[in-house]
Motif scaffolding. Sequence first.
Motif, PDB file in Angstrom:
ATOM      1  N   SER A  32       0.837  -1.208   0.000  1.00  0.00           N
ATOM      2  CA  SER A  32       0.000   0.000   0.000  1.00  0.00           C
ATOM      3  C   SER A  32       0.870   1.255   0.000  1.00  0.00           C
ATOM      4  N   SER A  33       1.925   1.238   0.794  1.00  0.00           N
ATOM      5  CA  SER A  33       2.831   2.384   0.812  1.00  0.00           C
ATOM      6  C   SER A  33       3.531   2.536  -0.532  1.00  0.00           C
ATOM      7  N   PHE A  34       3.944   1.418  -1.117  1.00  0.00           N
ATOM      8  CA  PHE A  34       4.604   1.466  -2.422  1.00  0.00           C
ATOM      9  C   PHE A  34       3.682   2.085  -3.468  1.00  0.00           C
ATOM     10  N   VAL A  35       2.425   1.629  -3.489  1.00  0.00           N
ATOM     11  CA  VAL A  35       1.478   2.146  -4.487  1.00  0.00           C
ATOM     12  C   VAL A  35       1.170   3.616  -4.223  1.00  0.00           C
ATOM     13  N   GLY A  36       0.818   3.951  -2.977  1.00  0.00           N
ATOM     14  CA  GLY A  36       0.398   5.318  -2.669  1.00  0.00           C
ATOM     15  C   GLY A  36       1.519   6.335  -2.676  1.00  0.00           C
ATOM     16  N   ASP A  37       2.711   5.917  -2.239  1.00  0.00           N
ATOM     17  CA  ASP A  37       3.799   6.876  -2.060  1.00  0.00           C
ATOM     18  C   ASP A  37       4.850   6.870  -3.165  1.00  0.00           C
ATOM     19  N   ILE A  38       4.983   5.763  -3.891  1.00  0.00           N
ATOM     20  CA  ILE A  38       6.044   5.662  -4.888  1.00  0.00           C
ATOM     21  C   ILE A  38       5.498   5.498  -6.304  1.00  0.00           C
ATOM     22  N   LEU A  39       4.528   4.617  -6.504  1.00  0.00           N
ATOM     23  CA  LEU A  39       4.064   4.295  -7.851  1.00  0.00           C
ATOM     24  C   LEU A  39       3.086   5.339  -8.399  1.00  0.00           C
ATOM     25  N   MET A  40       2.084   5.703  -7.612  1.00  0.00           N
ATOM     26  CA  MET A  40       1.035   6.578  -8.130  1.00  0.00           C
ATOM     27  C   MET A  40       1.464   8.037  -8.338  1.00  0.00           C
ATOM     28  N   PRO A  41       2.333   8.626  -7.499  1.00  0.00           N
ATOM     29  CA  PRO A  41       2.730  10.017  -7.772  1.00  0.00           C
ATOM     30  C   PRO A  41       3.362  10.231  -9.152  1.00  0.00           C
ATOM     31  N   PRO A  42       4.319   9.386  -9.613  1.00  0.00           N
ATOM     32  CA  PRO A  42       4.831   9.611 -10.971  1.00  0.00           C
ATOM     33  C   PRO A  42       3.765   9.399 -12.050  1.00  0.00           C
ATOM     34  N   ILE A  43       2.885   8.413 -11.837  1.00  0.00           N
ATOM     35  CA  ILE A  43       1.811   8.195 -12.817  1.00  0.00           C
ATOM     36  C   ILE A  43       0.894   9.410 -12.845  1.00  0.00           C
ATOM     37  N   LEU A  47       0.158  12.117 -15.960  1.00  0.00           N
ATOM     38  CA  LEU A  47      -1.204  12.358 -16.437  1.00  0.00           C
ATOM     39  C   LEU A  47      -1.699  13.768 -16.115  1.00  0.00           C
ATOM     40  N   GLY A  48      -0.792  14.680 -15.822  1.00  0.00           N
ATOM     41  CA  GLY A  48      -1.179  16.068 -15.612  1.00  0.00           C
ATOM     42  C   GLY A  48      -1.391  16.425 -14.158  1.00  0.00           C
ATOM     43  N   ASN A  49      -0.494  16.005 -13.303  1.00  0.00           N
ATOM     44  CA  ASN A  49      -0.536  16.328 -11.875  1.00  0.00           C
ATOM     45  C   ASN A  49      -1.831  15.881 -11.193  1.00  0.00           C
ATOM     46  N   ILE A  50      -2.248  14.660 -11.460  1.00  0.00           N
ATOM     47  CA  ILE A  50      -3.453  14.104 -10.850  1.00  0.00           C
ATOM     48  C   ILE A  50      -3.062  13.363  -9.575  1.00  0.00           C
TER      49      ILE A  50
END
Length: 146
Positions: A32-43, A47-50
Amino acid sequence: MFKEFKEFAMRGNVLDMAVGIIIGAAFGKIVSSFVGDILMPPIGKLLGNIDFSNLFITLGDGTFASLKAAQDAGAATINYGVFFNTVIDFLIVAFAIFLLIRQVNRFTRKEEAPAEPTTKGCPRCFSEIPIKATRCPNCTSELEAA
């Protein structure tokens, strides 16, 4: 009753399961930390600072700047960004478990020796007969001893 419970709780399978649940919960937090803190911010940046965790639909009246503001106001919301993060968490955990089970199966798979034949072919009529037969039951020809 306490003695039976103690015997049940101290079995190897129950202890293994308990350790697995505890490690699984910790692994879930890491993912969960990996997805929320590392993976999703660059994605989100691509996609336009979403901010995916801040994507929601308000049910009813009102416009809110963030999910936290909507929740603080008591508005009913559909939190599809949080749901999207949870789906990605699940996919990562499921893939990790798949890889783990695949490795365990690879290590525990036993090589099966080919089974000894139980029949042979008659050289005269080509029918299948028991391997220990000395005479063919179909054409009555005598066979060599096995």
